[in-house]
Design a protein around this motif. Structure first.
Motif, PDB file in Angstrom:
ATOM      1  N   ILE A  45       0.837  -1.201   0.000  1.00 47.87           N
ATOM      2  CA  ILE A  45       0.000   0.000   0.000  1.00 47.87           C
ATOM      3  C   ILE A  45       0.872   1.250   0.000  1.00 47.87           C
ATOM      4  O   ILE A  45       0.576   2.242  -0.683  1.00 47.87           O
ATOM      5  CB  ILE A  45      -0.949  -0.007   1.212  1.00 47.87           C
ATOM      6  CG1 ILE A  45      -2.032  -1.067   1.015  1.00 47.87           C
ATOM      7  CG2 ILE A  45      -1.582   1.367   1.426  1.00 47.87           C
ATOM      8  CD1 ILE A  45      -2.967  -1.217   2.187  1.00 47.87           C
ATOM      9  N   GLY A  46       1.978   1.209   0.752  1.00 45.90           N
ATOM     10  CA  GLY A  46       2.868   2.371   0.788  1.00 45.90           C
ATOM     11  C   GLY A  46       3.490   2.663  -0.561  1.00 45.90           C
ATOM     12  O   GLY A  46       3.442   3.794  -1.053  1.00 45.90           O
ATOM     13  N   PHE A  52       0.878   6.204  -7.023  1.00 46.00           N
ATOM     14  CA  PHE A  52      -0.345   6.889  -7.445  1.00 46.00           C
ATOM     15  C   PHE A  52      -0.256   8.378  -7.152  1.00 46.00           C
ATOM     16  O   PHE A  52      -0.649   9.208  -7.973  1.00 46.00           O
ATOM     17  CB  PHE A  52      -1.550   6.276  -6.722  1.00 46.00           C
ATOM     18  CG  PHE A  52      -2.863   6.904  -7.090  1.00 46.00           C
ATOM     19  CD1 PHE A  52      -3.436   6.689  -8.322  1.00 46.00           C
ATOM     20  CD2 PHE A  52      -3.529   7.735  -6.186  1.00 46.00           C
ATOM     21  CE1 PHE A  52      -4.648   7.273  -8.667  1.00 46.00           C
ATOM     22  CE2 PHE A  52      -4.728   8.319  -6.517  1.00 46.00           C
ATOM     23  CZ  PHE A  52      -5.293   8.088  -7.765  1.00 46.00           C
ATOM     24  N   LYS A  53       0.301   8.724  -5.983  1.00 49.77           N
ATOM     25  CA  LYS A  53       0.421  10.140  -5.625  1.00 49.77           C
ATOM     26  C   LYS A  53       1.342  10.863  -6.601  1.00 49.77           C
ATOM     27  O   LYS A  53       1.012  11.955  -7.077  1.00 49.77           O
ATOM     28  CB  LYS A  53       0.954  10.272  -4.199  1.00 49.77           C
ATOM     29  CG  LYS A  53       1.052  11.721  -3.733  1.00 49.77           C
ATOM     30  CD  LYS A  53       1.466  11.817  -2.284  1.00 49.77           C
ATOM     31  CE  LYS A  53       2.935  11.592  -2.106  1.00 49.77           C
ATOM     32  NZ  LYS A  53       3.389  11.863  -0.712  1.00 49.77           N
ATOM     33  N   ILE A 260      -5.158   9.779   3.235  1.00 52.09           N
ATOM     34  CA  ILE A 260      -5.642   8.481   2.746  1.00 52.09           C
ATOM     35  C   ILE A 260      -4.594   7.398   2.980  1.00 52.09           C
ATOM     36  O   ILE A 260      -4.916   6.288   3.429  1.00 52.09           O
ATOM     37  CB  ILE A 260      -6.000   8.573   1.248  1.00 52.09           C
ATOM     38  CG1 ILE A 260      -7.209   9.495   1.058  1.00 52.09           C
ATOM     39  CG2 ILE A 260      -6.304   7.188   0.673  1.00 52.09           C
ATOM     40  CD1 ILE A 260      -7.517   9.806  -0.395  1.00 52.09           C
ATOM     41  N   ASN A 261      -3.321   7.713   2.687  1.00 53.67           N
ATOM     42  CA  ASN A 261      -2.244   6.740   2.886  1.00 53.67           C
ATOM     43  C   ASN A 261      -2.131   6.331   4.350  1.00 53.67           C
ATOM     44  O   ASN A 261      -1.988   5.146   4.666  1.00 53.67           O
ATOM     45  CB  ASN A 261      -0.916   7.313   2.400  1.00 53.67           C
ATOM     46  CG  ASN A 261      -0.616   6.933   0.963  1.00 53.67           C
ATOM     47  OD1 ASN A 261      -1.384   6.217   0.332  1.00 53.67           O
ATOM     48  ND2 ASN A 261       0.491   7.415   0.433  1.00 53.67           N
ATOM     49  N   GLN A 262      -2.190   7.319   5.248  1.00 59.00           N
ATOM     50  CA  GLN A 262      -2.077   7.015   6.666  1.00 59.00           C
ATOM     51  C   GLN A 262      -3.245   6.163   7.141  1.00 59.00           C
ATOM     52  O   GLN A 262      -3.077   5.241   7.958  1.00 59.00           O
ATOM     53  CB  GLN A 262      -2.004   8.315   7.484  1.00 59.00           C
ATOM     54  CG  GLN A 262      -0.775   9.156   7.216  1.00 59.00           C
ATOM     55  CD  GLN A 262       0.515   8.400   7.442  1.00 59.00           C
ATOM     56  OE1 GLN A 262       0.649   7.634   8.395  1.00 59.00           O
ATOM     57  NE2 GLN A 262       1.497   8.597   6.569  1.00 59.00           N
ATOM     58  N   PHE A 263      -4.429   6.443   6.622  1.00 56.28           N
ATOM     59  CA  PHE A 263      -5.613   5.653   6.989  1.00 56.28           C
ATOM     60  C   PHE A 263      -5.453   4.202   6.536  1.00 56.28           C
ATOM     61  O   PHE A 263      -5.706   3.261   7.298  1.00 56.28           O
ATOM     62  CB  PHE A 263      -6.860   6.285   6.361  1.00 56.28           C
ATOM     63  CG  PHE A 263      -8.114   5.476   6.569  1.00 56.28           C
ATOM     64  CD1 PHE A 263      -8.730   5.434   7.808  1.00 56.28           C
ATOM     65  CD2 PHE A 263      -8.676   4.772   5.519  1.00 56.28           C
ATOM     66  CE1 PHE A 263      -9.887   4.684   8.007  1.00 56.28           C
ATOM     67  CE2 PHE A 263      -9.831   4.028   5.694  1.00 56.28           C
ATOM     68  CZ  PHE A 263     -10.436   3.981   6.943  1.00 56.28           C
ATOM     69  N   LEU A 264      -5.021   4.016   5.273  1.00 52.65           N
ATOM     70  CA  LEU A 264      -4.846   2.665   4.747  1.00 52.65           C
ATOM     71  C   LEU A 264      -3.740   1.918   5.488  1.00 52.65           C
ATOM     72  O   LEU A 264      -3.858   0.710   5.753  1.00 52.65           O
ATOM     73  CB  LEU A 264      -4.528   2.721   3.247  1.00 52.65           C
ATOM     74  CG  LEU A 264      -5.669   3.217   2.345  1.00 52.65           C
ATOM     75  CD1 LEU A 264      -5.189   3.318   0.904  1.00 52.65           C
ATOM     76  CD2 LEU A 264      -6.877   2.290   2.436  1.00 52.65           C
ATOM     77  N   LEU A 265      -2.668   2.632   5.827  1.00 51.55           N
ATOM     78  CA  LEU A 265      -1.585   1.993   6.564  1.00 51.55           C
ATOM     79  C   LEU A 265      -2.035   1.613   7.971  1.00 51.55           C
ATOM     80  O   LEU A 265      -1.601   0.588   8.512  1.00 51.55           O
ATOM     81  CB  LEU A 265      -0.375   2.926   6.636  1.00 51.55           C
ATOM     82  CG  LEU A 265       0.363   3.128   5.311  1.00 51.55           C
ATOM     83  CD1 LEU A 265       1.434   4.203   5.455  1.00 51.55           C
ATOM     84  CD2 LEU A 265       1.003   1.827   4.849  1.00 51.55           C
TER      85      LEU A 265
END
Length: 375
Positions: A45-46, A52-53, A260-265
């Motif tokens: 995901i990271g 994507f970013k 969003i990244n922090q949430f998914l992580l």
């Protein structure tokens, strides 16, 4: 004797740990699988999120010197919905040599060559699209009248080609021949050209403009200076316009990606918590089943610390095996994401690789912590 065996033979605790882990194959495999899932989730995901970013933020590179001026609407002033000619002239005077491009947005729907309604698309009136865009098919006529140019995504998803007719129905009820298809622009484009139909401003039967695009001449003044000049000039008595630069939009989008990244992580980290519980359960069952063996070890001189060290070594070994499998898988997932989004499977960023490293560290620590309680 293999090199690995010769090395492990130097540390008896590791030899015993490896043997004990191998004896409970099913539980060990499940514990390793939990670690693998956690490492792949965090690393994949990271890396994928960073790819994507970067893909989305790179779209702003071509529009770094632009800003959007939009009117501030007041309910007691219906005319404040749009910018009139006088306001356009005031913006030109305050723009410090920047190009001022008035834009109208057509209310209504768009019909494709087959007459079907096209959703998720808009028609925009502009005097000269070639100021911002180049075509990948056809051309933008110097005399931009009675024709349209369309975005790449619009053309591709609706099977529109140069020479086809598109019809704008609503505020304008008119058909336009497609003279050109604009190259892909990405999300950084202030006019969202990819899913737009650009038509001449002259076909509108109204005076007001919905927005203005400022394009700075860097030899005269940067876009931040131009934006501040327009903002000060237009909002002296009350706020009449809102000026947003591409840089500020990029910064806002970058912040959204970070959230969003922090949430998914955070969600991914839950899998490592599950892995810790799995390893704790594995080691606890192992300790219960091996009470007799542990008693023999104590009888032949093993200290309590040595027994604890053995159990912790077993759990850590599970973590090391898990990250040894999970880290390469995370990199493979990242390479696939890079290929799909950027076109280069090896376009890893330092931040993306850092996420893989974080997954590895947390994977080993999770296994270590999971073995402490049973020990």
């Amino acid at each position: 004797m293999s090199l690995l065996r010769r090395l492990t033979a130097q540390v008896p605790t590791v030899v015993l740990a490896r043997r004990n882990v191998a004896r409970a194959k099913t539980r060990s495999v499940l514990a390793v699988l939990a670690i693998v899932i956690g490492v792949v989730a965090i690393g994949g995901i990271g890396v994928g999120g960073e790819a994507f970013k970067q893909d989305q933020l790179s779209a702003y590179e071509n529009f770094g010197g632009t800003a959007t001026v939009s009117p501030v609407f007041y309910e007691n002033d219906p005319d404040s919905r749009t910018l009139d000619e006088q306001q356009i002239q005031q913006i030109r005077q305050a723009a410090d040599g920047a190009a001022v491009v008035p834009v109208r947005n057509a209310d209504g729907i768009i019909r494709g060559p087959d007459g079907d309604t096209i959703v998720f698309a808009g028609a925009r009136g502009i005097d000269d699209p070639s100021r911002f865009y180049e075509t990948k098919a056809g051309e933008i006529p110097a005399n931009f009248e009675r024709v349209a140019v369309v975005g790449a995504a619009f053309a591709e998803s609706n099977d529109v080609s140069v020479g086809d007719q598109v019809r704008v129905v609503g505020e304008i009820d008119e058909s336009f021949r497609v003279a050109g298809i604009i190259r892909q622009q990405g999300s950084g484009d202030p006019l969202s050209a990819d899913r737009s139909v650009f038509i001449p401003n002259t076909v509108f039967d109204r005076d007001g403009y919905d927005e203005v695009i400022l394009q700075a001449n860097v030899q005269v003044a940067g876009i931040e200076s131009v934006s501040e000049s327009v903002r000060s000039q237009m909002n002296q008595r009350q706020q009449r316009v809102r000026v947003t630069t591409s840089a500020s939009r990029q910064e806002q989008q970058e912040q959204q990606f970070e959230i969003i990244n922090q949430f998914l992580l955070g969600i991914s980290a839950i899998s490592l918590l599950v892995a810790a519980v799995t390893i704790a359960n594995t080691m606890l069952m192992s300790a219960i089943e091996r009470e007799g063996e542990i008693g023999v070890l104590r009888a032949v001189g093993y200290s309590k610390f040595a027994v604890v060290r053995l159990l912790v070594a077993e759990s850590t070994l599970l973590g090391v095996v898990g990250v040894a499998i999970g880290a390469p898988l995370a990199l493979v997932i990242g390479a696939v994401a890079n290929e799909l989004l950027i076109g280069d499977p090896l376009a890893f960023t330092a931040t993306g690789l850092l996420y893989v490293g974080v997954g590895v560290v947390f994977g080993v620590l999770t296994a270590l912590v999971g073995g402490l309680y049973p020990a």
